[in-house]
Design an enzyme around this catalytic site. Structure first.
Site, PDB file in Angstrom:
ATOM      1  N   CYS A 174       1.173  -1.399  -0.021  1.00 11.66           N
ATOM      2  CA  CYS A 174      -0.346   0.102  -0.270  1.00 11.66           C
ATOM      3  C   CYS A 174       0.799   1.444  -0.234  1.00 11.66           C
ATOM      4  O   CYS A 174       1.707   1.127   1.185  1.00 11.66           O
ATOM      5  CB  CYS A 174      -1.056   0.121   1.489  1.00 11.66           C
ATOM      6  SG  CYS A 174      -1.958   1.694   1.510  1.00 11.66           S
ATOM      7  N   CYS A 226      -0.214   4.274   2.148  1.00 15.64           N
ATOM      8  CA  CYS A 226      -0.557   3.872   3.693  1.00 15.64           C
ATOM      9  C   CYS A 226       1.132   4.173   4.169  1.00 15.64           C
ATOM     10  O   CYS A 226       1.946   4.440   5.214  1.00 15.64           O
ATOM     11  CB  CYS A 226       0.002   2.231   3.711  1.00 15.64           C
ATOM     12  SG  CYS A 226      -1.976   1.805   3.058  1.00 15.64           S
ATOM     13  N   ASP A 227       2.136   3.639   3.599  1.00 17.46           N
ATOM     14  CA  ASP A 227       3.601   2.527   4.335  1.00 17.46           C
ATOM     15  C   ASP A 227       4.668   4.068   2.744  1.00 17.46           C
ATOM     16  O   ASP A 227       6.112   3.740   2.818  1.00 17.46           O
ATOM     17  CB  ASP A 227       3.884   1.552   3.861  1.00 17.46           C
ATOM     18  CG  ASP A 227       3.524   0.874   4.696  1.00 17.46           C
ATOM     19  OD1 ASP A 227       2.656   1.625   5.377  1.00 17.46           O
ATOM     20  OD2 ASP A 227       2.631  -0.125   3.807  1.00 17.46           O
TER      21      ASP A 227
END
Ligand code: NAP
Length: 311
Positions: free
Chosen positions: A135, A138-139
């Site tokens: 993701c 997300c990261d």
């Protein structure tokens, strides 16, 4: 002693599952959520969710997940942690077999979600979260001014590469064919992103590095030549897999394994509904998942009243 028959059993404790649980329990249905890991599903893995309305500064996935669970349980919904391995959904009483016990229900809401497809590389699992990611939103922030490789050629991979190109120094987009699957709308921004290098006709063969990522070994599928790419992180973006393996062949699935259901969340089986990422739909987001949950609970309630199920 007769076995408890729930009004509705919800499989999956992500946003669609707990939204269904909230609506069902508030309406007085005897409601059980069966979750195999922890509340929140994919959302739980999301650092910050910025596109769920009502949180002007965003909210982290863990807090939103926990809040959804607590809110549903406040109205009487129960949660058990178990994994459903098989089910019989055609009859008036639906049977769900978990690892620890069997559950019976008048209606079932399948809200089991979808998870990212894995490449199956040797060190992929070991390094997940430590250089291997699924993701970008997300990261990606861990890779400011670093070099990353994105694997895939669909809309998600290209969107991820574009997103990462705004943070990272350099982004390799590695695709197994000579043309991208991604839609045209992405192609112009892609051609304008000077720090994205697209490597076509290539597959990832191995991760270089033991306890962190030093690079990626790739092979050109046309001339079989191997090449090492130096990078700090790898984002695998090769599609998602719906969690429907446990359902057997009673329920209608599309070619990719998603449950065939429209906006009304109705499946081909009476009293069985599909909510959130697990069903065929255009946009898989928290906001669309919670909407599905509400609709499915409303229809489950209607079904129980209409069919006058007294057991
Ligand atoms: P997708 O469209 O299925 O694309 C998956 C990509 O990964 C394909 O390019 C595929 O290659 C590649 N791939 C699959 N297995 C692989 C493997 N083992 N090794 C290497 N490459 C592999 O999945 P997605 O991009 O996640 O999109 C899912 C759905 O969401 C699609 O319907 C998409 O349109 C939609 N979506 C839309 C947007 C948007 O902005 N409109 C954004 C994101 C997603 P091949 O091309 O060779 O098959």
């Amino acid at each position: 002693m007769s076995k408890r028959i729930y009004d509705t059993v919800i499989i999956g404790g992500g946003p669609s599952g707990y939204s269904a649980a909230l609506y069902a329990s508030r309406a007085g249905l005897d409601t059980l959520v069966i979750e195999k890991m922890s509340a929140g599903g994919q959302m739980m893995l999301t650092d910050i969710i910025e596109n769920y309305p009502g949180f002007k500064d965003g909210i982290d996935g863990f807090t939103l997940s926990e809040n959804m669970r607590i809110q549903a349980e406040k109205y009487g919904a129960e949660t058990v942690y178990d994994e459903i391995s098989s089910c019989e959904l055609s009859g008036t009483v639906k049977k769900l077999c978990g690892f620890s016990k069997e559950y019976l229900a008048k209606t079932v809401i399948i809200a089991a979600g979808a998870s990212p497809r894995k490449l199956g590389l040797d060190k992929e699992e070991k390094l997940t979260g430590r250089g291997v990611h699924y993701c970008a939103h997300c990261d990606g922030r861990f890779y400011k001014d670093k070099t990353v490789a994105v694997i895939g050629g669909g809309n998600s991979a290209v969107a991820d590469a574009l997103y990462l190109s705004k943070l990272a120094k350099k982004v390799y987009l590695i695709h197994r064919r000579d043309t991208l699957r991604a839609t045209k709308i992405y192609l112009q921004p892609l051609s304008q992103a000077s720090n994205i290098e697209i490597i076509y006709d290539s597959v990832a063969e191995d991760i270089v590095g033991e306890n962190r990522i030093d690079g990626l070994k790739i092979r050109n599928v046309k001339d079989s030549k191997a090449r090492d790419i130096t990078c700090d992180g790898i984002f695998i973006s090769i599609g998602r897999k719906p969690e429907t393996d446990f359902l057997g062949d009673e329920i209608g699935l599309d070619d990719s394994g998603y449950i065939i259901a429209g906006e009304d969340t109705k499946t081909n089986l009476s009293g069985v509904f599909a909510a959130g990422d697990v069903r065929t739909k255009r946009l898989r987001q928290v906001v669309t998942a919670v909407a599905d949950g509400a609709v499915s609970a409303e229809l489950a309630m209607e079904y129980i009243e209409r069919e006058n199920i007294i057991i």
